[in-house]
Design an enzyme around this catalytic site. Structure first.
Site, mmCIF file in Angstrom:
data_model
loop_
_atom_site.group_PDB
_atom_site.id
_atom_site.type_symbol
_atom_site.label_atom_id
_atom_site.label_comp_id
_atom_site.label_asym_id
_atom_site.label_seq_id
_atom_site.Cartn_x
_atom_site.Cartn_y
_atom_site.Cartn_z
ATOM 1 N N GLY A 23 0.822 -1.207 0.000
ATOM 2 C CA GLY A 23 0.000 0.000 0.000
ATOM 3 C C GLY A 23 0.853 1.252 0.000
ATOM 4 O O GLY A 23 2.088 1.195 -0.062
ATOM 5 N N ASP A 47 -2.313 -12.449 4.669
ATOM 6 C CA ASP A 47 -3.686 -11.959 4.633
ATOM 7 C C ASP A 47 -4.177 -11.801 6.063
ATOM 8 O O ASP A 47 -4.208 -12.781 6.824
ATOM 9 C CB ASP A 47 -4.570 -12.942 3.851
ATOM 10 C CG ASP A 47 -5.972 -12.397 3.635
ATOM 11 O OD1 ASP A 47 -6.450 -11.597 4.465
ATOM 12 O OD2 ASP A 47 -6.602 -12.799 2.632
ATOM 13 N N ALA A 70 -5.177 -2.120 5.436
ATOM 14 C CA ALA A 70 -6.524 -1.634 5.754
ATOM 15 C C ALA A 70 -7.415 -1.763 4.534
ATOM 16 O O ALA A 70 -6.936 -1.837 3.406
ATOM 17 C CB ALA A 70 -6.463 -0.160 6.188
ATOM 18 N N TYR A 135 -16.697 3.017 7.699
ATOM 19 C CA TYR A 135 -15.229 2.931 7.667
ATOM 20 C C TYR A 135 -14.654 3.496 8.977
ATOM 21 O O TYR A 135 -13.803 2.855 9.615
ATOM 22 C CB TYR A 135 -14.693 3.714 6.466
ATOM 23 C CG TYR A 135 -13.202 3.973 6.522
ATOM 24 C CD1 TYR A 135 -12.282 2.960 6.269
ATOM 25 C CD2 TYR A 135 -12.709 5.245 6.828
ATOM 26 C CE1 TYR A 135 -10.913 3.205 6.326
ATOM 27 C CE2 TYR A 135 -11.348 5.499 6.883
ATOM 28 C CZ TYR A 135 -10.457 4.475 6.639
ATOM 29 O OH TYR A 135 -9.097 4.715 6.704
ATOM 30 N N LYS A 139 -12.434 1.501 11.876
ATOM 31 C CA LYS A 139 -11.085 1.896 12.292
ATOM 32 C C LYS A 139 -11.042 2.198 13.790
ATOM 33 O O LYS A 139 -10.049 1.882 14.466
ATOM 34 C CB LYS A 139 -10.625 3.117 11.494
ATOM 35 C CG LYS A 139 -10.430 2.869 10.006
ATOM 36 C CD LYS A 139 -9.287 1.905 9.693
ATOM 37 C CE LYS A 139 -7.929 2.478 10.010
ATOM 38 N NZ LYS A 139 -6.836 1.553 9.615
HETATM 39 N N1 LIG Z 1 -5.475 6.476 2.328
HETATM 40 C C1 LIG Z 1 -5.916 7.435 3.126
HETATM 41 O O1 LIG Z 1 -6.338 8.496 2.675
HETATM 42 C C2 LIG Z 1 -5.881 7.236 4.625
HETATM 43 C C3 LIG Z 1 -6.394 8.242 5.454
HETATM 44 C C4 LIG Z 1 -6.344 8.062 6.836
HETATM 45 C C5 LIG Z 1 -5.817 6.914 7.385
HETATM 46 N N2 LIG Z 1 -5.346 5.950 6.552
HETATM 47 C C6 LIG Z 1 -4.827 4.732 7.169
HETATM 48 O O2 LIG Z 1 -3.451 4.619 6.865
HETATM 49 C C7 LIG Z 1 -3.107 3.237 6.728
HETATM 50 C C8 LIG Z 1 -2.379 3.011 5.415
HETATM 51 O O3 LIG Z 1 -3.223 3.442 4.358
HETATM 52 P P1 LIG Z 1 -2.735 3.484 2.856
HETATM 53 O O4 LIG Z 1 -3.138 4.787 2.306
HETATM 54 O O5 LIG Z 1 -1.321 3.049 2.760
HETATM 55 O O6 LIG Z 1 -3.707 2.375 2.265
HETATM 56 P P2 LIG Z 1 -3.573 1.487 0.936
HETATM 57 O O7 LIG Z 1 -2.657 2.133 -0.044
HETATM 58 O O8 LIG Z 1 -4.960 1.146 0.533
HETATM 59 O O9 LIG Z 1 -2.844 0.192 1.501
HETATM 60 C C9 LIG Z 1 -3.511 -0.736 2.303
HETATM 61 C C10 LIG Z 1 -3.001 -2.089 1.943
HETATM 62 O O10 LIG Z 1 -3.668 -3.049 2.760
HETATM 63 C C11 LIG Z 1 -3.887 -4.172 1.947
HETATM 64 N N3 LIG Z 1 -4.925 -5.052 2.451
HETATM 65 C C12 LIG Z 1 -6.261 -4.977 2.272
HETATM 66 N N4 LIG Z 1 -6.854 -6.046 2.816
HETATM 67 C C13 LIG Z 1 -5.867 -6.820 3.339
HETATM 68 C C14 LIG Z 1 -5.851 -8.070 4.010
HETATM 69 N N5 LIG Z 1 -6.968 -8.771 4.218
HETATM 70 N N6 LIG Z 1 -4.654 -8.557 4.406
HETATM 71 C C15 LIG Z 1 -3.511 -7.893 4.164
HETATM 72 N N7 LIG Z 1 -3.476 -6.723 3.524
HETATM 73 C C16 LIG Z 1 -4.647 -6.184 3.110
HETATM 74 C C17 LIG Z 1 -4.264 -3.591 0.601
HETATM 75 O O11 LIG Z 1 -4.112 -4.577 -0.397
HETATM 76 P P3 LIG Z 1 -5.037 -4.531 -1.713
HETATM 77 O O12 LIG Z 1 -4.622 -3.291 -2.442
HETATM 78 O O13 LIG Z 1 -4.693 -5.803 -2.406
HETATM 79 O O14 LIG Z 1 -6.455 -4.447 -1.243
HETATM 80 C C18 LIG Z 1 -3.274 -2.451 0.474
HETATM 81 O O15 LIG Z 1 -2.076 -2.868 -0.155
HETATM 82 C C19 LIG Z 1 -4.413 2.453 6.894
HETATM 83 O O16 LIG Z 1 -4.539 2.043 8.227
HETATM 84 C C20 LIG Z 1 -5.470 3.488 6.596
HETATM 85 O O17 LIG Z 1 -6.683 3.188 7.240
HETATM 86 C C21 LIG Z 1 -5.344 6.087 5.191
#
Ligand SMILES: NC(=O)c1ccc[n+]([C@@H]2O[C@H](COP(=O)([O-])OP(=O)(O)OC[C@H]3O[C@@H](n4cnc5c(N)ncnc54)[C@H](OP(=O)(O)O)[C@@H]3O)[C@@H](O)[C@H]2O)c1
Length: 298
Positions: A23, A47, A70, A135, A139
């Site tokens: 991610g 996973d 996530a 969502y 969280k």
């Molecule tokens: N993105 C935002 O704007 C945002 C805002 C606030 C907080 N956050 C938090 O910051 C953290 C990192 O976010 P990010 O932006 O890096 O998110 P991201 O780019 O969506 O990365 C999340 C990763 O988790 C993987 N994932 C999903 N289901 C899974 C499972 N069952 N087992 C293992 N891995 C799994 C996804 O894989 P797939 O791609 O294959 O599904 C993806 O590679 C998360 O906790 C998120 O809630 C993000």
């Protein structure tokens, strides 16, 4: 340039497990940790919904686990929250259980969407969460599970993450602007855009020091999505005529958004870790890089 925190891990052998390593945040963190004892696993290698998760993690014998996995599709989760409950709410507790067995430290990422968004200023760590969306609720449940766990933990709330993986708001804006597509952007939401690379640098420090507690980690400053779009378009040297200011209600999104989800890192200075730069500086650094890459067709 020395990546942030790289020298910090030299105090002794520390094995760090990064989940969700493909991610936005997980990939930057894994890259910063290259050369250290890091096990970086994407969804296909670890996973978080696997029934064997606790044993799988114990077998990897990490000293620190950084959970970057996530389910982030805010609108999709509103329609069906089962995947989010499994990954965002239940899995963090199981990671905590594994860490408890190992004596390992768990760093878990959470979100600005745990807040209702009716505060006048940015949210600090003492503010009370009251999520509006499924969502956000998933969280918040994950945070609680980590905090109730048997071992030591850090919960890091971040916001509106953008980076080099092509999934965040900045990349979406840039792609649409370059394709000449209209950009209808909310001018009535306040957000703290956060660069995945900057956040990853803080996570390295936190892993090295096993900082404990709840922290907000976002780039400094806040804006509306509309203002962010204007900044991205300007940084890319594109025409801003396609950027239209609308209200969030006009976009008819399935999940409610907090009107104000700006975060302030009030506690981070107590750890000795430097707060993040202004989001605008990060946008100005990243956008030309993304634009050049797209121009090369890679
Ligand atoms: N993105 C935002 O704007 C945002 C805002 C606030 C907080 N956050 C938090 O910051 C953290 C990192 O976010 P990010 O932006 O890096 O998110 P991201 O780019 O969506 O990365 C999340 C990763 O988790 C993987 N994932 C999903 N289901 C899974 C499972 N069952 N087992 C293992 N891995 C799994 C996804 O894989 P797939 O791609 O294959 O599904 C993806 O590679 C998360 O906790 C998120 O809630 C993000």
């Amino acid at each position: 340039v020395e990546p942030p925190g790289r020298g910090l891990l030299n105090g002794g052998p520390v094995r760090i497990l990064v989940t969700g390593a493909e991610g936005q945040v997980g990939s930057e963190l894994s890259a910063l940790l290259a050369g250290h004892d890091v096990v970086a696993l994407g969804r296909h290698d670890l996973d978080l919904t696997a029934p064997t998760l606790v044993d799988d993690v114990v077998d990897l014998t990490p000293d620190v686990v950084v959970n970057c996995a996530a389910v982030n599709d805010v609108d999709g989760v509103e329609a069906d929250d089962r995947p989010a409950r499994a990954v965002n709410a239940d899995a963090p507790g199981r990671l905590g259980e594994a860490c408890g067995r190992l004596g390992a430290h768990l760093i878990h990422l959470s979100t600005d969407y745990v807040f209702a968004g009716d505060k006048a200023g940015p949210y600090d760590e003492d503010d009370t969460p009251a999520p509006l969306s499924a969502y956000g609720r998933s969280k918040l449940a994950g945070e609680a599970a980590v905090m109730a766990g048997p071992g030591t933990w850090t919960v890091v709330r971040t916001a509106i993450v953008f980076g080099r993986r092509g999934r965040g708001l900045v990349e979406t804006i840039l792609d649409r602007a370059r394709a000449g597509q209209p950009l209808r952007m909310a001018g009535d939401l306040r957000i703290s855009p956060t660069y995945a690379l900057d956040l990853a640098g803080v996570l390295v420090h936190m892993a090295a020091d096993r900082v404990t507690g709840l922290y907000h980690v976002a780039n400094a400053g806040s804006c509306t999505p509309y203002e962010l779009a204007l900044e991205v378009v300007d940084a890319a040297g594109l025409d801003d005529a396609a950027v239209e200011r609308v209200g969030i209600a006009d976009l008819a999104r399935p999940a409610p958004r907090p009107p104000n989800s700006a975060l302030v890192s009030a506690r981070l200075p107590t750890t000795g870790i430097a707060p993040l730069r202004h989001y605008r500086d990060a946008v100005r650094e990243l956008v030309p890089e993304l634009a050049a890459r797209t121009a090369q067709g890679s």
